[in-house]
Design an enzyme around this catalytic site. Structure first.
Site, PDB file in Angstrom:
ATOM      1  N   TYR A  37     -16.468   3.105  25.997  1.00 25.68           N
ATOM      2  CA  TYR A  37     -16.830   2.821  24.588  1.00 25.68           C
ATOM      3  C   TYR A  37     -17.932   1.694  24.750  1.00 25.68           C
ATOM      4  O   TYR A  37     -18.920   1.691  23.993  1.00 25.68           O
ATOM      5  CB  TYR A  37     -15.598   2.248  23.865  1.00 25.68           C
ATOM      6  CG  TYR A  37     -15.952   2.096  22.535  1.00 25.68           C
ATOM      7  CD1 TYR A  37     -16.037   2.885  21.484  1.00 25.68           C
ATOM      8  CD2 TYR A  37     -16.450   0.834  22.136  1.00 25.68           C
ATOM      9  CE1 TYR A  37     -16.336   2.548  20.145  1.00 25.68           C
ATOM     10  CE2 TYR A  37     -16.843   0.224  20.642  1.00 25.68           C
ATOM     11  CZ  TYR A  37     -16.704   1.264  19.754  1.00 25.68           C
ATOM     12  OH  TYR A  37     -16.933   1.049  18.511  1.00 25.68           O
ATOM     13  N   GLU A 113       8.094   1.475   1.480  1.00 26.75           N
ATOM     14  CA  GLU A 113       6.865   1.059   2.477  1.00 26.75           C
ATOM     15  C   GLU A 113       7.268  -0.225   2.900  1.00 26.75           C
ATOM     16  O   GLU A 113       7.888  -1.087   2.508  1.00 26.75           O
ATOM     17  CB  GLU A 113       5.583   1.028   1.823  1.00 26.75           C
ATOM     18  CG  GLU A 113       5.133   2.479   1.634  1.00 26.75           C
ATOM     19  CD  GLU A 113       3.982   2.398   0.571  1.00 26.75           C
ATOM     20  OE1 GLU A 113       3.180   1.447   0.299  1.00 26.75           O
ATOM     21  OE2 GLU A 113       3.833   3.319  -0.222  1.00 26.75           O
ATOM     22  N   LYS A 115       6.193  -4.117   3.338  1.00 25.28           N
ATOM     23  CA  LYS A 115       5.435  -5.056   2.564  1.00 25.28           C
ATOM     24  C   LYS A 115       4.624  -5.813   3.588  1.00 25.28           C
ATOM     25  O   LYS A 115       5.167  -6.907   4.139  1.00 25.28           O
ATOM     26  CB  LYS A 115       6.409  -5.906   1.788  1.00 25.28           C
ATOM     27  CG  LYS A 115       5.649  -6.601   0.818  1.00 25.28           C
ATOM     28  CD  LYS A 115       6.223  -7.268  -0.407  1.00 25.28           C
ATOM     29  CE  LYS A 115       5.469  -8.274  -1.498  1.00 25.28           C
ATOM     30  NZ  LYS A 115       4.760  -9.085  -0.768  1.00 25.28           N
ATOM     31  N   ASP A 117       2.218  -8.577   5.201  1.00 22.57           N
ATOM     32  CA  ASP A 117       2.107  -9.885   4.877  1.00 22.57           C
ATOM     33  C   ASP A 117       0.581 -10.269   5.007  1.00 22.57           C
ATOM     34  O   ASP A 117       0.424 -11.120   6.224  1.00 22.57           O
ATOM     35  CB  ASP A 117       2.957 -10.864   5.486  1.00 22.57           C
ATOM     36  CG  ASP A 117       3.238 -12.158   4.735  1.00 22.57           C
ATOM     37  OD1 ASP A 117       2.620 -12.593   3.563  1.00 22.57           O
ATOM     38  OD2 ASP A 117       3.926 -13.084   5.348  1.00 22.57           O
ATOM     39  N   TYR A 222      -2.665   1.154   1.192  1.00 23.44           N
ATOM     40  CA  TYR A 222      -1.474   1.574   0.259  1.00 23.44           C
ATOM     41  C   TYR A 222      -1.730   2.302  -0.926  1.00 23.44           C
ATOM     42  O   TYR A 222      -0.635   2.859  -1.394  1.00 23.44           O
ATOM     43  CB  TYR A 222      -0.639   0.757   0.512  1.00 23.44           C
ATOM     44  CG  TYR A 222      -0.710  -0.559  -0.158  1.00 23.44           C
ATOM     45  CD1 TYR A 222      -1.209  -0.793  -1.426  1.00 23.44           C
ATOM     46  CD2 TYR A 222      -0.788  -1.770   0.533  1.00 23.44           C
ATOM     47  CE1 TYR A 222      -1.883  -1.860  -1.988  1.00 23.44           C
ATOM     48  CE2 TYR A 222      -1.192  -3.073  -0.086  1.00 23.44           C
ATOM     49  CZ  TYR A 222      -1.725  -3.038  -1.544  1.00 23.44           C
ATOM     50  OH  TYR A 222      -2.162  -4.328  -2.142  1.00 23.44           O
ATOM     51  N   LYS A 310      11.989  -8.812  -1.177  1.00 25.72           N
ATOM     52  CA  LYS A 310      11.583  -9.854  -0.530  1.00 25.72           C
ATOM     53  C   LYS A 310      12.822 -10.344   0.347  1.00 25.72           C
ATOM     54  O   LYS A 310      13.907 -10.555   0.245  1.00 25.72           O
ATOM     55  CB  LYS A 310      11.114 -11.191  -1.226  1.00 25.72           C
ATOM     56  CG  LYS A 310       9.876 -10.981  -2.005  1.00 25.72           C
ATOM     57  CD  LYS A 310       8.779 -11.217  -1.228  1.00 25.72           C
ATOM     58  CE  LYS A 310       7.618 -11.550  -1.792  1.00 25.72           C
ATOM     59  NZ  LYS A 310       7.443 -12.904  -2.462  1.00 25.72           N
ATOM     60  N   CYS A 404      11.204 -52.768   5.712  1.00 23.60           N
ATOM     61  CA  CYS A 404      10.096 -51.937   5.840  1.00 23.60           C
ATOM     62  C   CYS A 404       9.748 -51.605   7.095  1.00 23.60           C
ATOM     63  O   CYS A 404       9.354 -52.712   7.838  1.00 23.60           O
ATOM     64  CB  CYS A 404       9.032 -52.182   4.740  1.00 23.60           C
ATOM     65  SG  CYS A 404       7.332 -51.241   5.198  1.00 23.60           S
ATOM     66  N   CYS A 407       5.899 -53.180   7.450  1.00 21.85           N
ATOM     67  CA  CYS A 407       5.639 -54.493   7.065  1.00 21.85           C
ATOM     68  C   CYS A 407       6.622 -55.411   7.091  1.00 21.85           C
ATOM     69  O   CYS A 407       6.551 -56.839   6.871  1.00 21.85           O
ATOM     70  CB  CYS A 407       4.789 -54.583   5.811  1.00 21.85           C
ATOM     71  SG  CYS A 407       5.690 -54.364   4.179  1.00 21.85           S
ATOM     72  N   CYS A 422       9.475 -50.038  -0.432  1.00 26.68           N
ATOM     73  CA  CYS A 422       8.857 -51.259  -0.060  1.00 26.68           C
ATOM     74  C   CYS A 422       8.175 -51.603  -1.219  1.00 26.68           C
ATOM     75  O   CYS A 422       7.243 -50.799  -1.846  1.00 26.68           O
ATOM     76  CB  CYS A 422       8.026 -51.161   1.210  1.00 26.68           C
ATOM     77  SG  CYS A 422       6.930 -52.538   1.337  1.00 26.68           S
ATOM     78  N   CYS A 427       1.492 -53.870   1.767  1.00 26.60           N
ATOM     79  CA  CYS A 427       1.964 -52.954   2.678  1.00 26.60           C
ATOM     80  C   CYS A 427       1.012 -52.335   3.232  1.00 26.60           C
ATOM     81  O   CYS A 427       0.568 -51.185   2.504  1.00 26.60           O
ATOM     82  CB  CYS A 427       3.308 -52.370   2.281  1.00 26.60           C
ATOM     83  SG  CYS A 427       3.991 -51.124   3.482  1.00 26.60           S
TER      84      CYS A 427
HETATM   85  S1  IVH Z   1       1.670  -1.857  -3.827  1.00 26.34           S
HETATM   86  C1  IVH Z   1       0.535  -2.520  -8.400  1.00 26.34           C
HETATM   87  N1  IVH Z   1       2.402  -1.338  -1.419  1.00 26.34           N
HETATM   88  O1  IVH Z   1       2.169  -7.073  -1.690  1.00 26.34           O
HETATM   89  C2  IVH Z   1       0.628  -3.270  -7.171  1.00 26.34           C
HETATM   90  N2  IVH Z   1       1.588  -3.446  -2.292  1.00 26.34           N
HETATM   91  O2  IVH Z   1       2.872  -8.185  -5.313  1.00 26.34           O
HETATM   92  C3  IVH Z   1       0.200  -2.428  -5.972  1.00 26.34           C
HETATM   93  N3  IVH Z   1       1.500  -5.425  -0.592  1.00 26.34           N
HETATM   94  O3  IVH Z   1      -0.336  -8.216  -3.660  1.00 26.34           O
HETATM   95  C4  IVH Z   1       0.768  -3.116  -4.648  1.00 26.34           C
HETATM   96  N4  IVH Z   1       2.096  -4.302   1.191  1.00 26.34           N
HETATM   97  O4  IVH Z   1      -1.237  -6.993  -1.528  1.00 26.34           O
HETATM   98  C5  IVH Z   1       1.944  -2.641  -2.163  1.00 26.34           C
HETATM   99  N5  IVH Z   1       2.851  -1.255   1.015  1.00 26.34           N
HETATM  100  C6  IVH Z   1       2.633  -2.225   0.090  1.00 26.34           C
HETATM  101  C7  IVH Z   1       2.079  -3.437   0.314  1.00 26.34           C
HETATM  102  C8  IVH Z   1       1.709  -4.277  -0.844  1.00 26.34           C
HETATM  103  C9  IVH Z   1       1.869  -5.425   0.978  1.00 26.34           C
HETATM  104  C10 IVH Z   1       1.339  -6.682  -1.279  1.00 26.34           C
HETATM  105  C11 IVH Z   1      -0.022  -6.453  -2.114  1.00 26.34           C
HETATM  106  C12 IVH Z   1       0.557  -7.044  -3.345  1.00 26.34           C
HETATM  107  C13 IVH Z   1       1.698  -7.804  -3.300  1.00 26.34           C
HETATM  108  C14 IVH Z   1       2.892  -7.127  -4.313  1.00 26.34           C
END
Ligand code: IVH
Length: 668
Positions: A37, A113, A115, A117, A222, A310, A404, A407, A422, A427
């Site tokens: 590559y 799915e 979520k 971060d 997504y 969450k 303290c 001081c 204090c 101080c």
């Molecule tokens: S769907 C209408 N899918 O989580 C909102 N969000 O409040 C559509 N996030 O800020 C969001 N993974 O950035 C969706 N698989 C996932 C996600 C995802 C992370 C984040 C997204 C959003 C927050 C949800």
């Protein structure tokens, strides 16, 4: 070589490289070694240098990061970027499921799915070419970060179909890249990022795309912003389409027929999340069919067809090695737990505030104890509890000092306070912390004057009070540790710029007791100048809605001090602005609204408005929105699960409205 030939060669190289890069970054299935590559990429770079006209916008050479920007341009999203409602336990999820079934009946599918971060971004493609990418911002307006996004190799510069489409997803920093980045930062003596999310956000907000290019970010798409002509009928078909046209989606998604299947998916990933190469902070659950999504619709800020589960904050066990004591700006003594370094939620934790003596007693925390630690809100480390069954007998009970630690003056417990203080105004710890507060972001906002620099300057006796900051010279600063020519000049410029701040920043920065940033703003708006405020009597002060007796007293006492008068004089001579520069407040009596001049408290969860929206609308109609219920409260708006504030309102006989009534009145 002739140009025609060069063009053909460039096209061949671009196609090959794009294919290899797609296999490597999107499919995670490389078909050639990295060296191959690199060889082809260099060939292309040289060719494009020789014949710049063969360079196309989707050439892989365009990913290295272009020119440095002055600032990010704001962009309005074609469709708002919403966020999701949260679920924290099974009950919340079953509740969500019930509402979905009530709206669409029993026949539907969920898609679960991971979520991711990171941070939400939106990508626009025109006729198949990547044109623009932006951050979420406040959901309506984001920032154009196209150049930085181009450096993410899994974002195709050209997709497999020549269509115009906007797609959304989460940009993130894989755990490995994060660790390497922080290791480098530590080595160079720089502040490491707290977690991969911050690192990703920081990288995408670099004005120099070449820096962003070094950060090894990745993305999972997504959603499709507008399904329009795609012919797609469900969310999962949409994801399959994204895969087909060259985007990277997350493959761990699963269609689930019932909420029990959803719960099983959650349980599975709660276990497996550590093994992932990236951080996830929960599971997103979406109703699959687009027709059913439409039936369910939206609340003011999130769809009713999706929810984010969450994960509970991660908890780990470690040893509490010692308790450190420090004196804050107001003289309060704060104990901090020094922990055996331990990884929690993506970062190493070695300190956690213990707040005060009572908390140490309540939790029976002893030096040498094994303790459970978590990060509250996934950010602030906290000692949850101790494990007394693990004690060896060697643990030592902690005794608060009577003097303290900085001081030596006697510590006192003021009436009704848990904290020890204090009360020596000289101080050194308090003075140093006061200086740090003065330059902090919410106060005078002097960039480059962090805690470390202030501590050095203070120790060297170069600054003793805030006015001395304005007397600092190049020659003094250049002698400090880790200060080069450029940082000294930047710092001097930041100090100079801070002289122009509007009055409220100075007022807050002075650290007058009980005057927070909000009160400082009110005072600045009401009085306009420092001189006018200085002359205000206690009565004039308490006549202002948000200013209570305690604050009025503290303000008046401050201005009576000779030292304060001298300090303000010095600041004035240095050229520090003492006037309010913002918009004049609208006077309640000038507004024709039910809410004008009323003190309103919001409590509980609102359904249709967010807390902030309700607050803004109320304030624009002249209401004063306060955080706690007292005799001064005129009205309480109670949403779902309203707690003690509602009880207090009822006991004081304050009228209580629900959200519908609020909206009805707001709409009048
Ligand atoms: S769907 C209408 N899918 O989580 C909102 N969000 O409040 C559509 N996030 O800020 C969001 N993974 O950035 C969706 N698989 C996932 C996600 C995802 C992370 C984040 C997204 C959003 C927050 C949800």
């Amino acid at each position: 070589m002739e140009i025609q030939e060069a063009k053909k060669k460039a096209e061949e190289l671009q196609t090959l490289l794009n294919q290899y890069s797609y296999e490597y970054y999107v499919l995670d299935q490389p078909s050639v070694p990295d060296s191959e590559y690199d060889r082809l990429l260099h060939e292309l770079i040289e060719l494009e240098e020789q014949f710049p006209e063969v360079r196309t916008p989707d050439s892989p050479t365009q990913r290295v990061g272009g020119d440095i920007l002055d600032m990010f341009v704001k962009v309005e999203h074609s469709l708002p970027m919403l966020s999701l409602g949260n679920a924290f336990n099974e009950e919340d999820l079953r509740d969500f499921d019930r509402k979905v079934r009530q709206a669409v009946g029993e026949s539907f599918m969920y898609v679960c799915e991971l979520k991711i971060d990171g941070l939400a971004v939106t990508l626009q493609y025109e006729n198949g070419y990547f044109k623009r990418g932006a951050t979420r911002g406040d959901g309506t307006i984001g920032e154009d970060i196209t150049e930085n996004l181009k450096t993410i190799k899994s974002i195709p510069l050209k997709i497999k179909e020549p269509i115009t489409i906007e797609v959304r997803g989460e940009a993130f920093m894989p755990k490995k890249s994060f660790e390497a980045l922080n290791a480098g930062k530590l080595k160079r003596g720089e502040e490491p990022f707290a977690n991969p999310r911050n690192a990703a956000a920081g990288s995408l907000r670099q004005l120099d795309p070449k820096l962003a290019a070094k950060r090894n970010l990745d993305i999972f798409l997504y959603s499709i912003a507008d399904f329009g002509e795609t012919g797609v009928r469900s969310h999962s078909e949409g994801l399959d389409m994204l895969d087909r046209i060259g985007f990277k989606t997350n493959k761990e998604r699963r269609r689930c027929a019932t909420i029990d299947d959803v719960l099983a998916y959650i349980e599975e990933w709660t276990e497996k999340r550590q093994d992932l190469a990236y951080d996830i902070d929960g599971i997103v659950i979406k109703v699959d069919s687009l027709d059913q999504q439409e039936e369910l619709g939206f609340t003011a800020k999130s769809p009713r067809w999706a929810i984010a589960y969450k994960f509970p904050a991660e908890e780990v066990v470690t040893t509490l090695k010692d308790i450190e004591l420090s004196i804050g700006r107001t003289g309060v003594l704060t104990p901090t737990a020094l922990l055996e370094p331990v990884r929690v939620a993506g970062t190493t934790v070695q300190r956690a505030s213990l707040h005060n003596e009572d908390l140490i007693r309540e939790k029976d925390i002893r030096i040498g104890d094994q303790v459970v630690v978590k990060k509250a809100g996934d950010i602030i480390p906290e000692v949850v509890n101790v494990l007394p069954e693990r004690r060896t007998g060697e643990e030592k009970e902690f005794v608060m000092p009577t003097e303290c630690p900085e001081c030596g003056s006697e510590l006192v417990r003021l009436d009704g306070e848990v904290a020890l203080r204090c009360i020596n105004p000289k101080c050194p710890a308090q003075i140093r912390e006061g200086l740090i507060h003065f330059v902090s972001r919410t106060a005078m906002n002097i960039d480059g004057l962090g805690e470390k620099v202030i501590s050095q300057l203070f120790q060297e006796k170069l600054i003793q009070d805030v006015a001395d900051i304005y007397k600092l010279t190049y020659d003094q600063l250049i002698k400090l540790e880790r200060m080069g020519d450029k940082s000294v000049n930047n710092l001097l410029a930041a100090i100079e710029a801070s002289k122009e701040n509007s009055l409220e920043r100075l007022l807050f920065g002075l650290g007058i007791r009980h005057v927070g940033s909000k009160a400082a703003k009110t005072l600045a708006q009401e009085f306009g100048t420092m001189d006018a405020l200085r002359k205000a009597s206690r009565e004039e002060l308490t006549a202002i809605n948000e200013i209570g007796e305690k604050m009025a007293d503290s303000i008046a006492t401050y201005f009576e001090l000779e030292e304060a008068a001298a300090l303000l004089e010095e600041l004035k001579t240095a050229g520090v602005n003492m006037d309010y520069k913002g918009a004049k407040p609208v006077r309640a009596e000038d507004i024709d609204s039910f809410f004008a001049g009323k003190t309103v408290v919001l409590t509980g969860k609102l359904q249709q408005l967010t807390r902030n929206e309700a607050k803004e609308q109320l304030e624009s109609l002249g209401a004063n929105v306060s955080g706690s219920v007292s005799k001064k409260t005129d009205l309480v708006i109670a949403g779902e699960d309203a707690g003690s504030k509602l009880d207090k309102a009822e006991s004081l006989g304050v009228p209580v409205w629900n959200e519908e009534k609020l909206i009805e009145e707001l709409n009048k």
